[in-house]
Motif scaffolding. Structure first.
Motif, PDB file in Angstrom:
ATOM      1  N   UNK A   1       0.843  -1.194   0.000  1.00 33.39           N
ATOM      2  CA  UNK A   1       0.000   0.000   0.000  1.00 33.39           C
ATOM      3  C   UNK A   1       0.886   1.254   0.000  1.00 33.39           C
ATOM      4  N   UNK A   2       1.247   1.727  -1.184  1.00 36.15           N
ATOM      5  CA  UNK A   2       2.142   2.884  -1.294  1.00 36.15           C
ATOM      6  C   UNK A   2       1.575   4.131  -0.641  1.00 36.15           C
ATOM      7  N   UNK A   3       0.244   4.274  -0.627  1.00 38.22           N
ATOM      8  CA  UNK A   3      -0.364   5.463  -0.034  1.00 38.22           C
ATOM      9  C   UNK A   3      -0.019   5.586   1.452  1.00 38.22           C
ATOM     10  N   UNK A   4       0.108   4.465   2.140  1.00 39.80           N
ATOM     11  CA  UNK A   4       0.504   4.485   3.552  1.00 39.80           C
ATOM     12  C   UNK A   4       1.873   5.142   3.693  1.00 39.80           C
ATOM     13  N   UNK A   5       2.787   4.793   2.815  1.00 48.73           N
ATOM     14  CA  UNK A   5       4.148   5.326   2.907  1.00 48.73           C
ATOM     15  C   UNK A   5       4.239   6.757   2.393  1.00 48.73           C
ATOM     16  N   UNK A   6       3.386   7.126   1.465  1.00 50.11           N
ATOM     17  CA  UNK A   6       3.324   8.528   1.052  1.00 50.11           C
ATOM     18  C   UNK A   6       2.945   9.399   2.241  1.00 50.11           C
ATOM     19  N   UNK A   7       1.927   8.963   2.993  1.00 55.24           N
ATOM     20  CA  UNK A   7       1.497   9.725   4.165  1.00 55.24           C
ATOM     21  C   UNK A   7       2.550   9.688   5.270  1.00 55.24           C
ATOM     22  N   UNK A   8       3.154   8.530   5.490  1.00 58.36           N
ATOM     23  CA  UNK A   8       4.171   8.411   6.547  1.00 58.36           C
ATOM     24  C   UNK A   8       5.373   9.305   6.250  1.00 58.36           C
ATOM     25  N   UNK A   9       5.826   9.300   5.015  1.00 62.28           N
ATOM     26  CA  UNK A   9       6.962  10.147   4.645  1.00 62.28           C
ATOM     27  C   UNK A   9       6.611  11.629   4.761  1.00 62.28           C
ATOM     28  N   UNK A  10       5.399  11.995   4.359  1.00 69.80           N
ATOM     29  CA  UNK A  10       4.972  13.391   4.440  1.00 69.80           C
ATOM     30  C   UNK A  10       4.883  13.869   5.888  1.00 69.80           C
TER      31      UNK A  10
END
Length: 137
Positions: free
Chosen positions: A33-42
């Motif tokens: 789930x790339x969206x999880x990592x997009x949010x985590x990195x942001x």
């Protein structure tokens, strides 16, 4: 091997997940789930990275107020690059961004539990966690 360490390099979720998988940390993360990592990195406010050319080979990702507490969320090094001091250098560079009173806390991956005492971390027995789905109250 010439590595470049950075505190200002943009990292995409795809690069991060790829590096997680190559470090073995991906085994315990929802890497599908790339969206999880997009949010985590942001939401992370401190990211130190190690690069071999354009390949992300190491990372220290943290949440911190820079003065009192820093929570090291992920420390990972590509398995092919481990045991070369990269993880230690990532932590040194991360710590250099913090104020003189700032503590660093982390939860060790099972395979890394013996690593941290050997580089100066102290065991902390007063941490608690509430897992997703656990009732509160």
């Amino acid at each position: 091997m010439t590595l470049e360490y950075r505190t200002d390099a943009p990292v995409t979720a795809a690069q991060y997940v790829d590096a997680l998988d190559r470090s073995t940390l991906g085994e315990r993360r929802p890497t599908d789930d790339l969206a999880v990592f997009e949010r985590a990195l942001a939401a992370s406010n401190l990211l130190v990275t190690a690069w071999d050319g354009t390949l992300l080979v190491g990372f220290a990702r943290a949440l911190t107020d820079f003065e009192l507490m820093c929570y090291l969320q992920d420390l990972g090094v590509d398995a092919g690059y481990q045991r070369r001091g990269i993880g230690l250098e990532l932590q040194r560079l991360m710590r250099a961004q913090l104020g003189p009173h700032c503590k660093v806390r982390l939860s060790a991956a099972p395979a890394a539990a013996d690593y941290y005492p050997g580089i100066g971390y102290r065991r902390h027995d007063r941490s608690w966690e509430l897992l997703p789905g656990d009732p509160l109250g």
